[in-house]
Design a protein around this motif. Sequence first.
Motif, PDB file in Angstrom:
ATOM      1  N   THR A 197      19.435 -20.026  48.568  1.00 50.79           N
ATOM      2  CA  THR A 197      19.748 -20.352  49.959  1.00 50.79           C
ATOM      3  C   THR A 197      18.557 -21.086  50.570  1.00 50.79           C
ATOM      4  O   THR A 197      17.485 -21.166  49.968  1.00 50.79           O
ATOM      5  CB  THR A 197      20.017 -19.080  50.768  1.00 50.79           C
ATOM      6  OG1 THR A 197      18.798 -18.332  50.853  1.00 50.79           O
ATOM      7  CG2 THR A 197      21.114 -18.235  50.129  1.00 50.79           C
ATOM      8  N   MET A 198      18.687 -21.584  51.775  1.00 48.63           N
ATOM      9  CA  MET A 198      17.573 -22.255  52.448  1.00 48.63           C
ATOM     10  C   MET A 198      16.499 -21.272  52.900  1.00 48.63           C
ATOM     11  O   MET A 198      15.362 -21.659  53.124  1.00 48.63           O
ATOM     12  CB  MET A 198      18.085 -23.054  53.656  1.00 48.63           C
ATOM     13  CG  MET A 198      18.897 -24.280  53.281  1.00 48.63           C
ATOM     14  SD  MET A 198      17.988 -25.474  52.267  1.00 48.63           S
ATOM     15  CE  MET A 198      16.766 -26.053  53.420  1.00 48.63           C
ATOM     16  N   VAL A 199      16.832 -20.003  53.009  1.00 46.72           N
ATOM     17  CA  VAL A 199      15.867 -18.996  53.463  1.00 46.72           C
ATOM     18  C   VAL A 199      14.748 -18.811  52.437  1.00 46.72           C
ATOM     19  O   VAL A 199      13.565 -18.777  52.806  1.00 46.72           O
ATOM     20  CB  VAL A 199      16.576 -17.655  53.748  1.00 46.72           C
ATOM     21  CG1 VAL A 199      15.570 -16.561  54.046  1.00 46.72           C
ATOM     22  CG2 VAL A 199      17.557 -17.812  54.899  1.00 46.72           C
ATOM     23  N   ASP A 200      15.085 -18.698  51.178  1.00 47.90           N
ATOM     24  CA  ASP A 200      14.070 -18.441  50.141  1.00 47.90           C
ATOM     25  C   ASP A 200      12.999 -19.531  50.061  1.00 47.90           C
ATOM     26  O   ASP A 200      11.812 -19.218  50.052  1.00 47.90           O
ATOM     27  CB  ASP A 200      14.725 -18.224  48.786  1.00 47.90           C
ATOM     28  CG  ASP A 200      15.476 -16.909  48.699  1.00 47.90           C
ATOM     29  OD1 ASP A 200      15.162 -15.976  49.473  1.00 47.90           O
ATOM     30  OD2 ASP A 200      16.380 -16.806  47.856  1.00 47.90           O
ATOM     31  N   PRO A 201      13.355 -20.805  49.992  1.00 50.01           N
ATOM     32  CA  PRO A 201      12.297 -21.821  49.942  1.00 50.01           C
ATOM     33  C   PRO A 201      11.482 -21.865  51.232  1.00 50.01           C
ATOM     34  O   PRO A 201      10.281 -22.098  51.189  1.00 50.01           O
ATOM     35  CB  PRO A 201      13.024 -23.141  49.717  1.00 50.01           C
ATOM     36  CG  PRO A 201      14.449 -22.838  49.584  1.00 50.01           C
ATOM     37  CD  PRO A 201      14.668 -21.392  49.780  1.00 50.01           C
ATOM     38  N   ALA A 202      12.112 -21.623  52.377  1.00 52.22           N
ATOM     39  CA  ALA A 202      11.372 -21.612  53.642  1.00 52.22           C
ATOM     40  C   ALA A 202      10.336 -20.498  53.639  1.00 52.22           C
ATOM     41  O   ALA A 202       9.186 -20.701  54.053  1.00 52.22           O
ATOM     42  CB  ALA A 202      12.334 -21.452  54.813  1.00 52.22           C
ATOM     43  N   GLN A 203      10.721 -19.324  53.156  1.00 49.19           N
ATOM     44  CA  GLN A 203       9.774 -18.211  53.065  1.00 49.19           C
ATOM     45  C   GLN A 203       8.673 -18.520  52.055  1.00 49.19           C
ATOM     46  O   GLN A 203       7.512 -18.185  52.277  1.00 49.19           O
ATOM     47  CB  GLN A 203      10.507 -16.921  52.694  1.00 49.19           C
ATOM     48  CG  GLN A 203      11.361 -16.395  53.815  1.00 49.19           C
ATOM     49  CD  GLN A 203      12.178 -15.174  53.416  1.00 49.19           C
ATOM     50  OE1 GLN A 203      12.441 -14.954  52.243  1.00 49.19           O
ATOM     51  NE2 GLN A 203      12.602 -14.408  54.403  1.00 49.19           N
ATOM     52  N   HIS A 204       9.035 -19.168  50.963  1.00 48.32           N
ATOM     53  CA  HIS A 204       8.039 -19.546  49.944  1.00 48.32           C
ATOM     54  C   HIS A 204       7.002 -20.494  50.545  1.00 48.32           C
ATOM     55  O   HIS A 204       5.802 -20.313  50.366  1.00 48.32           O
ATOM     56  CB  HIS A 204       8.738 -20.190  48.746  1.00 48.32           C
ATOM     57  CG  HIS A 204       7.799 -20.705  47.725  1.00 48.32           C
ATOM     58  ND1 HIS A 204       7.138 -19.876  46.845  1.00 48.32           N
ATOM     59  CD2 HIS A 204       7.394 -21.966  47.433  1.00 48.32           C
ATOM     60  CE1 HIS A 204       6.356 -20.621  46.056  1.00 48.32           C
ATOM     61  NE2 HIS A 204       6.509 -21.883  46.394  1.00 48.32           N
ATOM     62  N   VAL A 205       7.459 -21.523  51.266  1.00 53.22           N
ATOM     63  CA  VAL A 205       6.550 -22.473  51.889  1.00 53.22           C
ATOM     64  C   VAL A 205       5.648 -21.765  52.899  1.00 53.22           C
ATOM     65  O   VAL A 205       4.439 -22.010  52.949  1.00 53.22           O
ATOM     66  CB  VAL A 205       7.330 -23.622  52.562  1.00 53.22           C
ATOM     67  CG1 VAL A 205       6.432 -24.462  53.458  1.00 53.22           C
ATOM     68  CG2 VAL A 205       8.006 -24.485  51.511  1.00 53.22           C
TER      69      VAL A 205
END
Length: 51
Positions: free
Chosen positions: A39-47
């Motif tokens: 989902t878009m949440v996981d990469p945003a949290q990673h960044v």
Amino acid sequence: MAFLFHGVGGEHNLNVSLEAHQQLLDYLAENKDIIWITTMVDPAQHVKTQQ
């Protein structure tokens, strides 16, 4: 790179045909061991954690 779709099949001004979308999904499924699919949440949290 991130893909985000709205109106697949003709419901939006930036139309993506159902056929083209399915081809992309098939490609992603065939390469799931080398492409991060989430989902878009996981990469945003990673960044956020990398900053």
